[in-house]
Design a protein around this motif. Structure first.
Motif, PDB file in Angstrom:
ATOM      1  N   THR A  72       0.794  -1.155  -0.023  1.00  0.00           N
ATOM      2  CA  THR A  72       0.001   0.002   0.176  1.00  0.00           C
ATOM      3  C   THR A  72       0.864   1.369   0.086  1.00  0.00           C
ATOM      4  OG1 THR A  72      -0.473   0.436   2.355  1.00  0.00           O
ATOM      5  CG2 THR A  72      -1.798  -1.350   1.204  1.00  0.00           C
ATOM      6  N   MET A  73       0.202   2.294   0.657  1.00  0.00           N
ATOM      7  CA  MET A  73       1.069   3.717   0.581  1.00  0.00           C
ATOM      8  C   MET A  73       2.233   3.733   1.599  1.00  0.00           C
ATOM      9  SD  MET A  73      -0.752   5.574  -1.557  1.00  0.00           S
ATOM     10  CE  MET A  73      -0.450   7.120  -1.217  1.00  0.00           C
ATOM     11  N   ALA A  74       3.175   4.492   1.252  1.00  0.00           N
ATOM     12  CA  ALA A  74       4.371   4.659   2.293  1.00  0.00           C
ATOM     13  C   ALA A  74       3.864   5.150   3.673  1.00  0.00           C
ATOM     14  CB  ALA A  74       5.391   5.591   1.493  1.00  0.00           C
ATOM     15  N   GLU A  75       3.013   5.877   3.590  1.00  0.00           N
ATOM     16  CA  GLU A  75       2.503   6.377   5.133  1.00  0.00           C
ATOM     17  C   GLU A  75       1.857   4.955   5.861  1.00  0.00           C
ATOM     18  OE1 GLU A  75       1.296   9.662   2.160  1.00  0.00           O
ATOM     19  OE2 GLU A  75       1.656   7.572   2.005  1.00  0.00           O
ATOM     20  N   ASN A  76       1.693   3.971   5.256  1.00  0.00           N
ATOM     21  CA  ASN A  76       0.872   2.972   5.916  1.00  0.00           C
ATOM     22  C   ASN A  76       1.975   1.721   6.328  1.00  0.00           C
ATOM     23  OD1 ASN A  76      -1.585   3.836   5.449  1.00  0.00           O
ATOM     24  ND2 ASN A  76      -1.827   2.719   3.695  1.00  0.00           N
ATOM     25  N   ALA A  77       3.371   2.138   6.248  1.00  0.00           N
ATOM     26  CA  ALA A  77       3.991   0.875   6.755  1.00  0.00           C
ATOM     27  C   ALA A  77       3.833   0.599   8.315  1.00  0.00           C
ATOM     28  CB  ALA A  77       5.479   1.465   6.441  1.00  0.00           C
ATOM     29  N   PRO A  78       3.915   1.678   9.210  1.00  0.00           N
ATOM     30  CA  PRO A  78       3.738   1.506  10.444  1.00  0.00           C
ATOM     31  C   PRO A  78       2.378   0.695  10.778  1.00  0.00           C
ATOM     32  CG  PRO A  78       4.400   3.572  10.264  1.00  0.00           C
ATOM     33  CD  PRO A  78       4.220   3.180   8.721  1.00  0.00           C
ATOM     34  N   ARG A  79       1.425   1.106  10.074  1.00  0.00           N
ATOM     35  CA  ARG A  79      -0.027   0.578  10.262  1.00  0.00           C
ATOM     36  C   ARG A  79       0.189  -1.033   9.856  1.00  0.00           C
ATOM     37  NH1 ARG A  79      -0.961   5.613   7.686  1.00  0.00           N
ATOM     38  NH2 ARG A  79      -2.411   6.855   9.101  1.00  0.00           N
ATOM     39  N   ILE A  80       0.726  -1.406   8.746  1.00  0.00           N
ATOM     40  CA  ILE A  80       0.825  -2.743   8.411  1.00  0.00           C
ATOM     41  C   ILE A  80       1.803  -3.444   9.393  1.00  0.00           C
ATOM     42  CG2 ILE A  80       1.981  -4.355   6.533  1.00  0.00           C
ATOM     43  CD1 ILE A  80       0.966  -2.037   4.421  1.00  0.00           C
ATOM     44  N   GLU A  81       2.720  -3.024   9.609  1.00  0.00           N
ATOM     45  CA  GLU A  81       3.737  -3.523  10.940  1.00  0.00           C
ATOM     46  C   GLU A  81       2.870  -3.848  12.254  1.00  0.00           C
ATOM     47  OE1 GLU A  81       7.590  -1.762  11.095  1.00  0.00           O
ATOM     48  OE2 GLU A  81       7.810  -1.931   8.852  1.00  0.00           O
ATOM     49  N   ASP A  82       1.928  -2.824  12.635  1.00  0.00           N
ATOM     50  CA  ASP A  82       1.323  -2.922  13.697  1.00  0.00           C
ATOM     51  C   ASP A  82       0.269  -4.117  13.608  1.00  0.00           C
ATOM     52  OD1 ASP A  82       2.627  -0.919  15.063  1.00  0.00           O
ATOM     53  OD2 ASP A  82       1.005   0.698  14.616  1.00  0.00           O
ATOM     54  N   SER A  83      -0.326  -4.161  12.256  1.00  0.00           N
ATOM     55  CA  SER A  83      -1.229  -5.398  12.134  1.00  0.00           C
ATOM     56  C   SER A  83      -0.651  -6.605  12.172  1.00  0.00           C
ATOM     57  CB  SER A  83      -2.039  -5.176  10.727  1.00  0.00           C
ATOM     58  OG  SER A  83      -2.875  -3.774  10.800  1.00  0.00           O
ATOM     59  N   ILE A  84       0.479  -6.646  11.644  1.00  0.00           N
ATOM     60  CA  ILE A  84       1.248  -7.911  11.599  1.00  0.00           C
ATOM     61  C   ILE A  84       1.675  -8.379  13.297  1.00  0.00           C
ATOM     62  CG2 ILE A  84       3.663  -8.932  11.208  1.00  0.00           C
ATOM     63  CD1 ILE A  84       3.425  -7.487   8.507  1.00  0.00           C
ATOM     64  N   LYS A  85       2.022  -7.539  13.969  1.00  0.00           N
ATOM     65  CA  LYS A  85       2.154  -7.463  15.357  1.00  0.00           C
ATOM     66  C   LYS A  85       1.059  -8.013  15.944  1.00  0.00           C
ATOM     67  CE  LYS A  85       4.478  -5.522  19.361  1.00  0.00           C
ATOM     68  NZ  LYS A  85       5.220  -4.329  19.832  1.00  0.00           N
ATOM     69  N   ALA A  86      -0.147  -7.380  15.785  1.00  0.00           N
ATOM     70  CA  ALA A  86      -1.426  -7.840  16.287  1.00  0.00           C
ATOM     71  C   ALA A  86      -1.783  -9.166  16.153  1.00  0.00           C
ATOM     72  CB  ALA A  86      -2.602  -6.566  16.105  1.00  0.00           C
ATOM     73  N   LEU A  87      -1.305  -9.648  14.976  1.00  0.00           N
ATOM     74  CA  LEU A  87      -1.716 -10.989  14.719  1.00  0.00           C
ATOM     75  C   LEU A  87      -0.730 -12.066  15.346  1.00  0.00           C
ATOM     76  CD1 LEU A  87      -2.513 -10.638  10.991  1.00  0.00           C
ATOM     77  CD2 LEU A  87      -4.280 -11.212  12.624  1.00  0.00           C
ATOM     78  N   GLY A  88       0.070 -11.479  16.181  1.00  0.00           N
ATOM     79  CA  GLY A  88       1.376 -12.297  16.828  1.00  0.00           C
ATOM     80  C   GLY A  88       2.320 -12.604  16.173  1.00  0.00           C
ATOM     81  N   TYR A  89       2.683 -12.012  14.861  1.00  0.00           N
ATOM     82  CA  TYR A  89       3.740 -12.090  14.184  1.00  0.00           C
ATOM     83  C   TYR A  89       4.701 -10.983  14.293  1.00  0.00           C
ATOM     84  CZ  TYR A  89       1.496 -16.117  11.748  1.00  0.00           C
ATOM     85  OH  TYR A  89       0.817 -17.402  11.631  1.00  0.00           O
ATOM     86  N   ASP A  90       6.190 -11.033  14.347  1.00  0.00           N
ATOM     87  CA  ASP A  90       7.008 -10.190  14.350  1.00  0.00           C
ATOM     88  C   ASP A  90       7.426  -9.892  13.049  1.00  0.00           C
ATOM     89  OD1 ASP A  90      10.301  -9.418  14.299  1.00  0.00           O
ATOM     90  OD2 ASP A  90       9.583  -9.147  16.274  1.00  0.00           O
ATOM     91  N   ILE A  91       7.788  -8.484  12.865  1.00  0.00           N
ATOM     92  CA  ILE A  91       8.103  -8.229  11.354  1.00  0.00           C
ATOM     93  C   ILE A  91       8.995  -9.016  10.563  1.00  0.00           C
ATOM     94  CG2 ILE A  91       9.516  -6.240  12.041  1.00  0.00           C
ATOM     95  CD1 ILE A  91       6.977  -6.145   9.021  1.00  0.00           C
ATOM     96  N   ARG A  92      10.102  -9.306  11.534  1.00  0.00           N
ATOM     97  CA  ARG A  92      11.268 -10.221  10.951  1.00  0.00           C
ATOM     98  C   ARG A  92      10.632 -11.792  10.614  1.00  0.00           C
ATOM     99  NH1 ARG A  92      13.381  -7.371  15.453  1.00  0.00           N
ATOM    100  NH2 ARG A  92      12.801  -8.909  16.847  1.00  0.00           N
ATOM    101  N   ASP A  93       9.396 -12.111  10.977  1.00  0.00           N
ATOM    102  CA  ASP A  93       8.747 -13.309  10.458  1.00  0.00           C
ATOM    103  C   ASP A  93       8.391 -13.157   8.922  1.00  0.00           C
ATOM    104  OD1 ASP A  93       8.864 -14.523  12.982  1.00  0.00           O
ATOM    105  OD2 ASP A  93       6.917 -13.878  13.347  1.00  0.00           O
ATOM    106  N   VAL A  94       8.228 -12.026   8.430  1.00  0.00           N
ATOM    107  CA  VAL A  94       8.033 -11.565   7.011  1.00  0.00           C
ATOM    108  C   VAL A  94       9.377 -12.112   6.107  1.00  0.00           C
ATOM    109  CG1 VAL A  94       7.370 -10.026   5.287  1.00  0.00           C
ATOM    110  CG2 VAL A  94       6.196 -10.070   7.466  1.00  0.00           C
ATOM    111  N   LYS A  95       9.431 -13.143   5.468  1.00  0.00           N
ATOM    112  CA  LYS A  95      10.533 -13.508   4.842  1.00  0.00           C
ATOM    113  C   LYS A  95      10.469 -13.096   3.014  1.00  0.00           C
ATOM    114  CE  LYS A  95      12.033 -15.367   8.271  1.00  0.00           C
ATOM    115  NZ  LYS A  95      13.011 -14.855   9.386  1.00  0.00           N
TER     116      LYS A  95
END
Length: 134
Positions: A72-95
């Motif tokens: 999505t948009m550059a401004e959404n990077a923190p939102r996407i990362e927060d959503s990943i974290k809310a699901l119980g994943y760490d951003i480093r789990d994204v390979k």
């Protein structure tokens, strides 16, 4: 001497000529929904929505590893990362970050998410230059 109708026609022509330049100064207005956060949610087992109200980004998981489809948009990077974290994943789990196509509404946040996750980015060869150079 110029008559009033000729002056009006000239003014209309000058205004019409200036309109494309005014539009070019702001050629793209981001719809508010593209930046509006929504809570992440499960679509089917192992596939989650992590985008915004108006733009889709998807987390595809297998065990503790994940693929992110679109950024999505550059401004959404923190939102996407927060959503990943809310699901119980760490951003480093994204390979892997997989790009649908190199438009800003699909790829804008990918650079930041790549930096934060260390993930490999996959896209079509035709989109490589746009993704590397903006």
């Amino acid at each position: 001497m110029t008559t009033l109708p000729a002056r009006a026609a000239l003014a209309a022509l000058l205004i019409a000529a200036a309109l494309p330049m005014a539009e070019a100064a702001d050629p793209f207005t981001v719809p508010p929904a593209w930046l509006k956060p929504v809570a992440p949610f499960r679509i089917v087992e192992g596939v989650y929505y992590v985008g915004t109200e108006g733009l889709g980004a998807y987390l595809i998981t297998s065990g503790r590893q994940a693929i992110l489809l679109d950024g999505t948009m550059a401004e959404n990077a923190p939102r996407i990362e927060d959503s990943i974290k809310a699901l119980g994943y760490d951003i480093r789990d994204v390979k892997i970050i997989l790009n649908n196509h190199a438009h800003i509404d699909h790829a804008g946040a990918m650079a930041q998410i790549k930096r934060d996750s260390g993930a490999a980015v996959y896209a079509s060869a035709a989109d490589r230059s746009a993704l590397e150079h903006g």
